[in-house]
Design an enzyme around this catalytic site. Structure first.
Site, PDB file in Angstrom:
ATOM      1  N   ASN A  76       4.102 -11.924  -5.719  1.00 46.57           N
ATOM      2  CA  ASN A  76       4.099 -11.508  -4.308  1.00 46.57           C
ATOM      3  C   ASN A  76       2.825  -9.802  -4.357  1.00 46.57           C
ATOM      4  O   ASN A  76       3.648  -9.537  -5.670  1.00 46.57           O
ATOM      5  CB  ASN A  76       5.144 -11.034  -3.971  1.00 46.57           C
ATOM      6  N   PHE A  77       2.386  -9.783  -3.692  1.00 53.96           N
ATOM      7  CA  PHE A  77       1.934  -8.370  -3.360  1.00 53.96           C
ATOM      8  C   PHE A  77       0.732  -8.664  -4.229  1.00 53.96           C
ATOM      9  O   PHE A  77       0.070  -7.494  -4.532  1.00 53.96           O
ATOM     10  CB  PHE A  77       2.362  -7.258  -3.701  1.00 53.96           C
ATOM     11  N   ARG A  78       0.256  -9.841  -4.872  1.00 58.48           N
ATOM     12  CA  ARG A  78      -0.838 -10.176  -5.656  1.00 58.48           C
ATOM     13  C   ARG A  78      -0.960  -9.438  -6.543  1.00 58.48           C
ATOM     14  O   ARG A  78      -1.787  -9.102  -8.104  1.00 58.48           O
ATOM     15  CB  ARG A  78      -2.692  -9.730  -4.512  1.00 58.48           C
ATOM     16  N   LEU A  79       0.323  -9.099  -7.343  1.00 59.31           N
ATOM     17  CA  LEU A  79       0.759  -9.228  -9.069  1.00 59.31           C
ATOM     18  C   LEU A  79       0.602  -9.855  -9.464  1.00 59.31           C
ATOM     19  O   LEU A  79       1.582 -10.472 -10.462  1.00 59.31           O
ATOM     20  CB  LEU A  79       1.722  -7.904  -8.908  1.00 59.31           C
ATOM     21  N   HIS A  80      -0.036 -10.884  -9.726  1.00 63.47           N
ATOM     22  CA  HIS A  80      -0.256 -11.951 -10.472  1.00 63.47           C
ATOM     23  C   HIS A  80      -0.709 -11.767 -11.860  1.00 63.47           C
ATOM     24  O   HIS A  80      -0.457 -10.897 -12.545  1.00 63.47           O
ATOM     25  CB  HIS A  80      -1.840 -12.900  -9.433  1.00 63.47           C
TER      26      HIS A  80
END
Length: 197
Positions: free
Chosen positions: A174-178
């Site tokens: 989530n939130f592009r915290l890949h």
């Protein structure tokens, strides 16, 4: 050869994808380069994999076959959007493609549905088709030719193995915290590093 840790990671993710809601878990994007240096991509199906690489099958006379013959550097991308959070899981594989042996291609071809076997004879893949009727006529011709017998593998059809020198595992969050883990082979040794998302 793949580092056993890469193969173990892929095995676990692949098994999870097969058990998931993914409609086509074996689908992967194959990218090649044409004679003008332009990238070209299409979906192929992963049929097997092991420490030596990732295998798919196609028509050697197709555009992708011609492009691999001229430049064997290719990349694969597998995306399982339902596997994990925030965009799923993606695996990028870069390396070189080589033809599988005739025996390996024969063995796989024998497992295909008869209709797919006949289609491999009937299709002049990537060539211009003047009408659907022409294709249907070609199919009927081979259906009659091989009636009552096994369908042999066409000489223009077979497998490729992509032998990686770079593999990246991308885990969506989530939130592009890949999370991105990149494995690269240098001088025969595999090394891993993390990449910013």
């Amino acid at each position: 050869m793949l580092d056993p840790r890469i193969l173990d990671t892929f095995n676990a993710l692949y098994a999870a994808a097969l058990d998931s809601a993914e409609p086509t878990p074996t689908a992967m994007n194959l990218a090649t380069v044409d004679a003008r240096g332009r990238p070209r991509s299409r979906i192929v199906l992963l049929k097997s994999f092991d420490a030596d690489g990732f295998c798919f099958y196609t028509n050697y006379a197709s555009d992708k076959g011609a492009e691999i013959a001229a430049n064997d550097a290719v990349s694969l991308c597998i995306h399982w959007p339902t596997l994990g959070a925030g965009g799923g899981t993606q695996i990028r594989i870069e390396g070189h493609a080589e033809r599988l042996s005739g025996a390996a291609s024969d063995a796989y071809f024998a497992t295909r549905p008869r209709g797919s076997q006949l289609g491999a004879w009937a299709s002049l893949q990537s060539q211009t088709l003047d009408s659907r009727e022409t294709f249907d006529t070609r199919y009927a011709r081979y259906e009659a030719e091989f009636a009552g017998s096994d369908v042999p593998r066409p000489p223009h059809w077979g497998g490729y193995r992509v032998m990686p020198d770079r593999v990246e595992f991308w885990y969506g969050a989530n939130f592009r915290l890949h999370e991105r883990v990149c494995w690269e082979r240098t001088d025969g040794q595999w090394n891993a590093r993390l990449l910013y998302p």
